[in-house]
Design a protein around this motif. Structure first.
Motif: not given
Length: 444
Positions: A119-148
């Motif tokens: 149960g703890y591992e499943a919740e940890s993996e879920r939070l890791t999933l959110i952290a991965d999404a945060e990093n993907v979001a930052l990558d998109v923000v960076r390339v989005y602003l770089e394009y502009l």
């Protein structure tokens, strides 16, 4: 997932979820599409679902286990007793069928500890999933602003070429009238070539940003919309930013859950020190067993005890191994907190320093433009050389380019701060798919 509909409708040129036109894509929409498109996020989601299923499998040990056994074949039996002169050989068709029902009563808390661990591992993996999404979001923000930013620099480069070509035409006209020399014409021709080379470089950089955007988002750039930054979410000072980051960042929360999971693993392995107690019921229906013709049936209900008195120290080794994994989990948690503190501090410093730098660069642009205008007027009356005018134009171009770079870097630093605090997708108003949420979050 939720935003797969966004991905498909954007590819079809439709206008879902408030997209203004088939040729416009906002930062928020780009991040939502990229999260669904990211192989890293999809892989982590699969990992999360796998651990959830592992917990479901572990919970099955609380329920009765029912096993059915059946067999059929030929059996030959040979008897040789002292009462018979010759051995008695028999060949019979043997059949067996039985059912066993087993209910676990006690296993040293191994099952409960394993369920809690997963149960703890499943919740940890879920939070890791959110952290991965945060990093993907930052990558998109960076390339989005770089394009502009690349678009603006490309426009500046185009304007720079036009300005130099205008000077070239004026010098060419002055040369025809005998007011300028060949050296002046050669000088401006060289500057025109340099300006055009800079333009080509700016165009190539824009193409690079388009390719990166397609790789991350999976959609063409079309017309990107300048994002509106929510400054109200910025913390008032660095200490508050760090405290919020340490408290809320999903990577730290996941690391804390990993420690709890490791402790439950230790508890599970310590269950090997206790006996295993089960209630078992058997029922058998056999025919022609052991050379005796006819049916043979039996049924029994038994309380069984299985106690491993000695296994060569394997249980001790497993407990110690699990304890060391708990120590490793604690060190990972410490490392995650240090990284979050560092990332928040770096982003905070960059945001504030770039804000000051922007103000100075704006003064640089204004002063360089005023100097250029003055040099042009003085050149027209013969008080300045052509080289002075050209250098002034280069100074204006570089000043504007530096200001554009600092302006977009300043905005990126703010988004980096949100990422370091673990709230970037929240700041962008990008909701996580329902499959990522806990039952409490789904209920609101």
């Amino acid at each position: 997932m939720r935003s797969k509909r966004l991905l498909m409708t954007c590819m079809l040129g439709l206008t879902p979820m408030g997209i203004s036109s088939a040729y416009a894509l906002s930062l928020e929409e780009s991040v939502a599409a990229a999260i669904d498109y990211s192989p890293e996020v999809l892989g982590q989601y699969a990992r999360f679902q796998s651990v959830v299923r592992d917990q479901d499998e572990a919970q099955g040990f609380y329920l009765p286990q029912v096993n059915l056994y059946a067999a059929a074949g030929y059996e030959e039996t040979r008897y040789s007793s002292g009462n018979k002169i010759a051995p008695d050989d028999r060949g019979l068709t043997r059949t067996e069928m039985g059912v066993k029902v087993s209910q676990l009563i006690f296993d040293g808390m191994k099952t409960s500890a394993n369920i809690d661990r997963l149960g703890y591992e499943a919740e940890s993996e879920r939070l890791t999933l959110i952290a991965d999404a945060e990093n993907v979001a930052l990558d998109v923000v960076r390339v989005y602003l770089e394009y502009l930013k690349s678009q603006q620099i490309l426009e500046l480069s185009k304007r720079n070429v036009i300005d130099h070509e205008t000077i070239y035409n004026n010098i060419l006209d002055r040369k025809k009238k005998g007011l300028s020399s060949n050296s002046d014409l050669a000088q401006i021709a060289a500057r025109v070539a340099t300006a055009k080379s800079t333009l080509i470089s700016a165009q190539n950089n824009l193409y690079d940003q388009e390719a990166q955007f397609m790789r991350l988002v999976g959609l063409p750039t079309k017309e990107l919309v300048t994002p509106v930054f929510d400054y109200s979410l910025l913390p008032p000072d660095l200490d508050i930013a760090i405290n919020q980051a340490v408290e809320n960042h999903p990577e730290i929360q996941a690391a804390i859950l990993d420690i709890k999971a490791a402790r439950e693993e230790v508890r599970r392995e310590k269950g090997g020190y206790y006996p295993e107690l089960k209630l078992e019921a058997y029922g058998n229906k056999n025919d022609n067993i052991g050379g005796v013709e006819g049916p043979e049936e039996d049924a029994r209900v038994m309380l069984t005890l299985d106690y491993d008195l000695f296994n060569g120290g394997s249980t001790n080794a497993r407990v110690e191994s699990a304890a060391w994994r708990a120590e490793q989990a604690r060190s990972i948690r410490l490392r995650a907190e240090r990284q979050v503190r560092e990332g928040t501090t770096l982003a905070w410093n960059a945001y504030n320093m770039l804000d000051k730098q922007k103000q100075l660069l704006q003064q640089n642009v204004d002063a360089a433009k005023a100097a250029e205008d003055g040099y042009v007027q003085q050149f027209n009356v013969g008080r300045r050389s052509l080289l002075d005018v050209l250098d002034a134009k280069v100074e204006v171009f570089l000043a504007r380019k530096n200001y554009v770079n600092a302006s977009y870097d300043h905005t990126l630093a703010a988004y980096r701060m949100f990422n370091a605090m673990g709230i970037l997708t929240y700041a962008l108003r990008v909701e996580h798919p329902e499959e990522w949420q806990t039952e409490k979050e789904k209920r609101g």
